[in-house]
Design a protein around this motif. Structure first.
Motif, PDB file in Angstrom:
ATOM      1  N   ASP A   1      -2.092  13.261  -4.658  1.00  0.00           N
ATOM      2  CA  ASP A   1      -3.125  14.130  -4.082  1.00  0.00           C
ATOM      3  C   ASP A   1      -2.884  14.360  -2.593  1.00  0.00           C
ATOM      4  N   SER A   2      -3.714  15.193  -2.027  1.00  0.00           N
ATOM      5  CA  SER A   2      -3.520  15.638  -0.648  1.00  0.00           C
ATOM      6  C   SER A   2      -3.994  14.628   0.403  1.00  0.00           C
ATOM      7  N   THR A   3      -4.556  13.512  -0.016  1.00  0.00           N
ATOM      8  CA  THR A   3      -5.050  12.535   0.953  1.00  0.00           C
ATOM      9  C   THR A   3      -3.989  11.517   1.357  1.00  0.00           C
ATOM     10  N   VAL A   4      -2.799  11.634   0.801  1.00  0.00           N
ATOM     11  CA  VAL A   4      -1.756  10.630   1.026  1.00  0.00           C
ATOM     12  C   VAL A   4      -1.376  10.529   2.500  1.00  0.00           C
TER      13      VAL A   4
ATOM     14  N   GLY B   1      -3.066  11.098   5.250  1.00  0.00           N
ATOM     15  CA  GLY B   1      -4.104  10.383   5.991  1.00  0.00           C
ATOM     16  C   GLY B   1      -4.131   8.906   5.644  1.00  0.00           C
ATOM     17  N   ARG B   2      -3.890   8.607   4.382  1.00  0.00           N
ATOM     18  CA  ARG B   2      -3.899   7.203   3.955  1.00  0.00           C
ATOM     19  C   ARG B   2      -2.682   6.450   4.496  1.00  0.00           C
ATOM     20  N   VAL B   3      -1.538   7.128   4.586  1.00  0.00           N
ATOM     21  CA  VAL B   3      -0.356   6.500   5.196  1.00  0.00           C
ATOM     22  C   VAL B   3      -0.643   6.209   6.658  1.00  0.00           C
ATOM     23  N   ASP B   4      -1.214   7.165   7.366  1.00  0.00           N
ATOM     24  CA  ASP B   4      -1.575   6.947   8.772  1.00  0.00           C
ATOM     25  C   ASP B   4      -2.533   5.772   8.912  1.00  0.00           C
ATOM     26  N   ALA B   5      -3.497   5.686   8.024  1.00  0.00           N
ATOM     27  CA  ALA B   5      -4.482   4.600   8.089  1.00  0.00           C
ATOM     28  C   ALA B   5      -3.823   3.240   7.885  1.00  0.00           C
ATOM     29  N   VAL B   6      -2.910   3.147   6.928  1.00  0.00           N
ATOM     30  CA  VAL B   6      -2.262   1.853   6.677  1.00  0.00           C
ATOM     31  C   VAL B   6      -1.328   1.482   7.832  1.00  0.00           C
ATOM     32  N   LEU B   7      -0.696   2.464   8.457  1.00  0.00           N
ATOM     33  CA  LEU B   7       0.152   2.170   9.626  1.00  0.00           C
ATOM     34  C   LEU B   7      -0.704   1.774  10.829  1.00  0.00           C
ATOM     35  N   ASP B   8      -1.880   2.392  10.966  1.00  0.00           N
ATOM     36  CA  ASP B   8      -2.818   1.984  12.022  1.00  0.00           C
ATOM     37  C   ASP B   8      -3.231   0.526  11.826  1.00  0.00           C
TER      38      ASP B   8
ATOM     39  N   THR C   1       0.831  -1.210   0.000  1.00  0.00           N
ATOM     40  CA  THR C   1       0.000   0.000   0.000  1.00  0.00           C
ATOM     41  C   THR C   1       0.860   1.253   0.000  1.00  0.00           C
ATOM     42  N   VAL C   2       1.920   1.269   0.798  1.00  0.00           N
ATOM     43  CA  VAL C   2       2.820   2.424   0.841  1.00  0.00           C
ATOM     44  C   VAL C   2       3.458   2.633  -0.533  1.00  0.00           C
ATOM     45  N   ASP C   3       3.855   1.554  -1.180  1.00  0.00           N
ATOM     46  CA  ASP C   3       4.436   1.662  -2.514  1.00  0.00           C
ATOM     47  C   ASP C   3       3.422   2.276  -3.484  1.00  0.00           C
ATOM     48  N   HIS C   4       2.194   1.826  -3.403  1.00  0.00           N
ATOM     49  CA  HIS C   4       1.133   2.393  -4.246  1.00  0.00           C
ATOM     50  C   HIS C   4       0.940   3.880  -3.941  1.00  0.00           C
ATOM     51  N   LEU C   5       0.930   4.226  -2.665  1.00  0.00           N
ATOM     52  CA  LEU C   5       0.703   5.617  -2.276  1.00  0.00           C
ATOM     53  C   LEU C   5       1.834   6.541  -2.721  1.00  0.00           C
ATOM     54  N   SER C   6       3.017   5.999  -2.913  1.00  0.00           N
ATOM     55  CA  SER C   6       4.142   6.837  -3.340  1.00  0.00           C
ATOM     56  C   SER C   6       3.892   7.450  -4.716  1.00  0.00           C
ATOM     57  N   ALA C   7       2.996   6.870  -5.477  1.00  0.00           N
ATOM     58  CA  ALA C   7       2.690   7.381  -6.817  1.00  0.00           C
ATOM     59  C   ALA C   7       1.405   8.204  -6.863  1.00  0.00           C
ATOM     60  N   VAL C   8       0.740   8.358  -5.725  1.00  0.00           N
ATOM     61  CA  VAL C   8      -0.529   9.093  -5.693  1.00  0.00           C
ATOM     62  C   VAL C   8      -0.239  10.577  -5.488  1.00  0.00           C
TER      63      VAL C   8
END
Length: 84
Positions: free
Chosen positions: A19-22, A24-31, A10-17
Motif C-alpha cells: 500500500d501507499s503508506t510504506v 511513511g512507515r519506513v521513515d517512522a522506523v528509521l526515526d 520491520t523493514v522486512d515486514h514492510l517489503s511485503a506491504v
C-alpha cells in the motif's frame, strides 16, 4: 531485540506491504532507530548496519523497495555526517 534488529524486522515486514503508506512507515522506523542512539556517530553506524543488511538481502536488495530504503538511509547518514 536490539534497535537495529527491530528496524530490520520491520523493514522486512514492510517489503511485503502493498500500500501507499510504506514510505511513511519506513521513515517512522528509521526515526525510531535514530532515537535509540544518542551520538550521531552511533546513529550512522546503526544506519549503516541497516543499509548493509537491506542491500545484501536477496528479497529486497535489488527491488525498488530496497533501493528506496537504501537511499533513505544514505540521506540520513549524509545529514548526520555534515558538520553542524
Amino acid at each position: 531485540m536490539t534497535p537495529v534488529s527491530r528496524c530490520l524486522h520491520t523493514v522486512d515486514h514492510l517489503s511485503a506491504v502493498p500500500d501507499s503508506t510504506v514510505a511513511g512507515r519506513v521513515d517512522a522506523v528509521l526515526d525510531e532507530l535514530e532515537r535509540a542512539y544518542r551520538k550521531p556517530s552511533e546513529r550512522i553506524v546503526a544506519l549503516e548496519a541497516v543499509l548493509q543488511e537491506v542491500s545484501r538481502n536477496r528479497r529486497t536488495g535489488g527491488t525498488p523497495f530496497g533501493r528506496f530504503v537504501c537511499r533513505s538511509v544514505e540521506r540520513r547518514q549524509e545529514r548526520l555526517a555534515r558538520p553542524a
